[in-house]
Design an enzyme around this catalytic site. Sequence first.
Site, PDB file in Angstrom:
ATOM      1  N   ASP A  67     -18.565  -7.192 -19.602  1.00  0.00           N
ATOM      2  CA  ASP A  67     -18.393  -7.054 -21.064  1.00  0.00           C
ATOM      3  C   ASP A  67     -18.462  -8.427 -21.719  1.00  0.00           C
ATOM      4  OD1 ASP A  67     -15.573  -6.936 -19.574  1.00  0.00           O
ATOM      5  OD2 ASP A  67     -15.404  -8.184 -21.347  1.00  0.00           O
ATOM      6  N   ASP A  90     -16.098  -9.484 -23.828  1.00  0.00           N
ATOM      7  CA  ASP A  90     -14.744  -9.693 -24.336  1.00  0.00           C
ATOM      8  C   ASP A  90     -14.694  -9.272 -25.819  1.00  0.00           C
ATOM      9  OD1 ASP A  90     -12.128 -10.395 -23.494  1.00  0.00           O
ATOM     10  OD2 ASP A  90     -12.272 -12.254 -24.601  1.00  0.00           O
TER      11      ASP A  90
END
Length: 288
Positions: free
Chosen positions: A209, A211
């Site tokens: 991801d 974040d």
Amino acid sequence: MKKAEIGIIGGSGLYAMPGLTNVREERVTTPFGEPSDVFVLGELEGRNVAFLARHGRGHRILPSELNFRANIFAMKMLGVDSILSVSAVGSLKEEHKPTDFVIPDQFIDRTFARASTFFGDGIVAHVAFGDPVCAPLANVLKQACDTVGVVGKLGGTYVCMEGPQFSTRAESNLYRSWGADVIGMTNLQEAKLAREAEICYATVAMVTDYDCWREGHDDVTVDQIVAVMHQNADNASKVVRAAVAAMPAEMTKGCACVNALKYAILTDRKAIPEETKQKLSLLIDKYL
Ligand SMILES: CSC[C@H]1O[C@H](OP(=O)(O)O)[C@H](O)[C@@H]1O
Ligand SMILES: Nc1ncnc2[nH]cnc12
């Protein structure tokens, strides 16, 4: 007796190691308590390996609850001299995309609630940690990524945060301003304790991801991570397997990691309490 030479710590998404033969389970109790789960021992590419699910099978243990000392001490008890760690991480740079693998060579410590040393109780030691990752082992992981055909980037800074909540945007942007590459919640204590245990340690960090810093994109959520993890887990086990296949039998011979305690113990040997000597004998006997 040496039961395994290579340790594999599986993180989020990697709770078992495919391809193991002659599999058996071993419960190991250490002077530091119980590891996360049983160890799964077996052969992989002709080598004796010990697999541990970091959060326990079923992912039951929070990062802050992990008994890192027991996990690493148990590896030492099994005879392990190299640990390959697998972890899910958030990306702190545009260039590290979900499904990329990064092999960090530095850490920044943002943890505050963890036991991070085997020492204390009457014995003081300070190991060198300027290069917290075993460079030859990291190279093996990089080559393994190339062999398997996944993007594997050698080098990068891993911010280790306490969690379990993900970062605030201000924190995420702060880490970016520091030039950090990826963020996770588990690897720093393992690296510190492996160094104290004179075990070579390197991590393959699987980006799941971005974040929460990326404008115009959703903040990280667990379901987003899980979706990418499912894709990554297969690649991660392939990379670990290729790394094990490429590791020379004498991999750790002459490596600085296996002599990390040589000049680290400050305490007058006569002043070390007998109980502490007993508890740490596996680590310190050769220096007494
Ligand atoms: C699944 S999201 C957060 C969780 O994932 C990482 O775990 P690991 O390093 O064991 O793969 C991160 O450190 C958090 O524990
Ligand atoms: N964004 C993130 N922050 C901390 N740990 C993570 N593990 C996976 N993604 C993460």
